[in-house]
Design an enzyme around this catalytic site. Structure first.
Site, PDB file in Angstrom:
ATOM      1  N   CYS A  18       0.815  -1.203   0.000  1.00 47.44           N
ATOM      2  CA  CYS A  18       0.000   0.000   0.000  1.00 47.44           C
ATOM      3  C   CYS A  18       0.853   1.259   0.000  1.00 47.44           C
ATOM      4  O   CYS A  18       1.960   1.272   0.508  1.00 47.44           O
ATOM      5  CB  CYS A  18      -0.951   0.098   1.196  1.00 47.44           C
ATOM      6  N   GLY A  44       1.325  -0.563  -4.893  1.00 53.29           N
ATOM      7  CA  GLY A  44       0.063  -1.302  -4.957  1.00 53.29           C
ATOM      8  C   GLY A  44      -0.646  -1.000  -6.245  1.00 53.29           C
ATOM      9  O   GLY A  44      -0.893   0.173  -6.545  1.00 53.29           O
ATOM     10  N   ASN A 119      -1.141   1.819   5.490  1.00 58.41           N
ATOM     11  CA  ASN A 119      -0.080   0.980   4.913  1.00 58.41           C
ATOM     12  C   ASN A 119       0.534   0.187   6.060  1.00 58.41           C
ATOM     13  O   ASN A 119       0.994   0.779   7.039  1.00 58.41           O
ATOM     14  CB  ASN A 119       0.978   1.880   4.250  1.00 58.41           C
ATOM     15  N   GLY A 120       0.537  -1.126   5.921  1.00 59.28           N
ATOM     16  CA  GLY A 120       1.133  -1.948   6.970  1.00 59.28           C
ATOM     17  C   GLY A 120       0.242  -3.118   7.299  1.00 59.28           C
ATOM     18  O   GLY A 120      -0.648  -3.481   6.519  1.00 59.28           O
ATOM     19  N   TYR A 259      14.317  -3.102  -2.330  1.00 59.62           N
ATOM     20  CA  TYR A 259      13.396  -3.329  -3.440  1.00 59.62           C
ATOM     21  C   TYR A 259      12.125  -2.479  -3.439  1.00 59.62           C
ATOM     22  O   TYR A 259      11.730  -1.960  -4.476  1.00 59.62           O
ATOM     23  CB  TYR A 259      13.000  -4.817  -3.462  1.00 59.62           C
TER      24      TYR A 259
END
Ligand code: SF4
Length: 483
Positions: A18, A44, A119-120, A259
């Protein structure tokens, strides 16, 4: 019958789950949020949503698919007037991408509306959800984020900020949140700061975003990282900072550098591209090889390959060409040509690599299926030797902090040692950067074994945040409560 399948190259990657973005105090808030989500699209690709507030009402649009496919028309942007907005772009495991799971989540409370983008991943979401359901809470989605909404709803406190603090004090997990109320834009980062969140300015407006590349796209200046455990509240009086948690040492996700993040982003004062080049240089020092060319597995292997090439003095060549116009899925007419599918995305540059000793540089090996295909492709193109150097340590454990990884048993490095992986993917030699080499590349002398400076659990199995649901015997879900 033609069927759509997931592109195998995408299926064999770790996926960030996300990106979040918020604007306060700009007349084009929804349009800026759209641009911000474009810049965060790599975090995402399966769904996106925006909620705005015009001073009286909230407006929103949420859809499955890419930002560009759903937020490109003037009409859609015009449906979301106001000077404040919050947006979200989402990745989810297959089968869980349904519209009711697309964020931002919006709810009406006694104090008014509130939209949340997250996000998470919460590691006690299932336990919390069960207890909330027992108390009569009715859940609309399968997202762990909805747990936060219900905790805010039942909080005995009065103000939004107090209720939010009360809610997040009950959470265990990794999270960066951006929430919008009728009066405030609020950013929250978990106490260890595992997931990123930055603060920016555009004229008089404030911006919150997962990464600085989302500030760049709208011409906003980078002010600072939201600190681990910090709650940033932005309203007509400006910006207020709260630190309601007991302070603990930070543990930012080291994989963001390898990444997940965009290379042009700056995270925790470090440019991601420069860190990736340093990782490549460390990799070359630790694992030299006699060869004719360094070839990145595009695109994510490029900066590390440049670093490896600079350090080793072996020329950098684009020996694999990536087709940028292939989406996450494609249509395969028959099973027989399934294996040709990989060439849709990558193809070996035959004239370039024929007869050469090639060192492939990639950022990670997850299941190993991609590496196997790439190596086969490079050998078929006539390389005399194929070596592989990997800019992450072996991934031996799943992530439970907001990154979609396969179950541990599907991770190649959890089952095979380096020699076994080399044999399976068919290379002449294989080496991964060491964990200390990785820490050196991010500016540390070495990993502090007593108090590691970063989260590196997918390489070390030392999870810095309690896996509460898992320990309670709940299904170890990484993303959705559906499981
Ligand atoms: S387990 Fe790995 S991917 Fe997950 S937060 Fe930690 S370092 Fe990042």
């Amino acid at each position: 019958m033609a069927i759509a399948i997931t592109n195998p190259f995408d299926d064999d990657r770790m996926h960030e789950e996300c990106g979040v973005f918020g604007v306060y105090g700009h007349p084009d808030a929804a349009a800026l949020t759209t641009l911000g989500l474009h810049a965060l699209q790599h975090r995402g690709q399966e769904a996106a949503g925006i909620v705005s507030f015009d001073g009286e009402q909230f407006h929103g649009h949420r859809a499955l698919g890419l930002v560009g496919d759903n937020f490109s028309s003037k009409e859609i942007i015009a449906q979301m007037p106001g000077s404040a907005a919050v947006g979200h772009t989402r990745y989810s495991t297959q089968g869980h991408t349904i519209l009711r799971n697309v964020q931002p989540l919006f709810s009406e409370f006694s104090f008014g509306g509130l939209a949340v983008a997250h996000n998470g991943n919460l590691t006690n979401a299932i336990t919390l959800r069960k207890s909330l359901v027992q108390r009569g809470c009715l859940f609309q989605s399968t997202m762990d984020t909805e747990v936060i909404v219900h905790l805010i709803a039942i909080s005995p406190f009065t103000t939004v900020v107090e209720r939010l603090i009360d809610a997040i004090n009950q959470l265990i997990g990794a999270y960066s949140l951006v929430t919008l109320t009728g009066k405030k834009l609020i950013g929250v980062r978990d106490p260890l700061g595992v997931r990123p969140l930055v603060l920016g300015r555009l004229d008089d407006a404030y911006i919150l975003a997962s990464e600085t590349c989302a500030l760049d796209i709208i011409g906003a200046s980078f002010e600072r990282d939201v600190e681990p455990g910090e709650i940033v509240v932005i309203d007509v009086d400006g910006i207020h900072s709260y630190k309601p948690f007991h302070p603990v040492p930070r543990r930012f996700c080291i994989f963001e550098y390898i990444y997940f993040a965009r290379p042009d982003s700056v995270m925790e004062d470090k440019n991601v591209y420069e860190v990736r080049k340093k990782i490549g240089a460390e990799l070359a020092r630790e694992n030299p090889v006699d060869a004719d060319m360094i070839v990145p597995v595009p695109d994510s292997g490029v900066p590390a390959a440049l670093g490896y090439s600079n350090e080793s003095g072996i020329p950098f060549e684009l020996g694999i060409i990536r087709n940028h116009y292939v989406g996450r899925t494609f249509i395969e007419p028959t099973d027989q040509i399934r294996h040709l599918g990989v060439k849709l995305k990558h193809n070996a540059n035959m004239a370039n690599i024929k007869g050469k000793r090639v060192v492939l540089v990639d950022d990670s090996i997850v299941r190993g299926t991609t590496s196997l295909k790439i190596v086969e492709m490079v050998r078929a193109a006539g390389a005399s030797e194929v070596h592989m150097r990997v800019s992450s340590p072996p991934i031996t454990n799943s992530c439970f902090y907001g990154i979609d990884t396969p179950e541990q048993g599907e991770l190649l490095a959890s089952r095979l040692d380096v020699a076994g992986i080399a044999k399976m993917i068919g290379v002449d030699s294989l080496a991964f950067i060491s964990i200390d080499g990785l820490y050196r590349a991010v500016g540390e002398t070495q990993r502090d074994g007593k108090q590691p400076q970063y989260c590196d659990a997918c390489f070390t199995s030392e999870y810095p945040i309690k896996l509460s649901d898992k320990e309670e015997g709940e299904a170890p879900t990484q993303l959705s409560l559906l499981a």
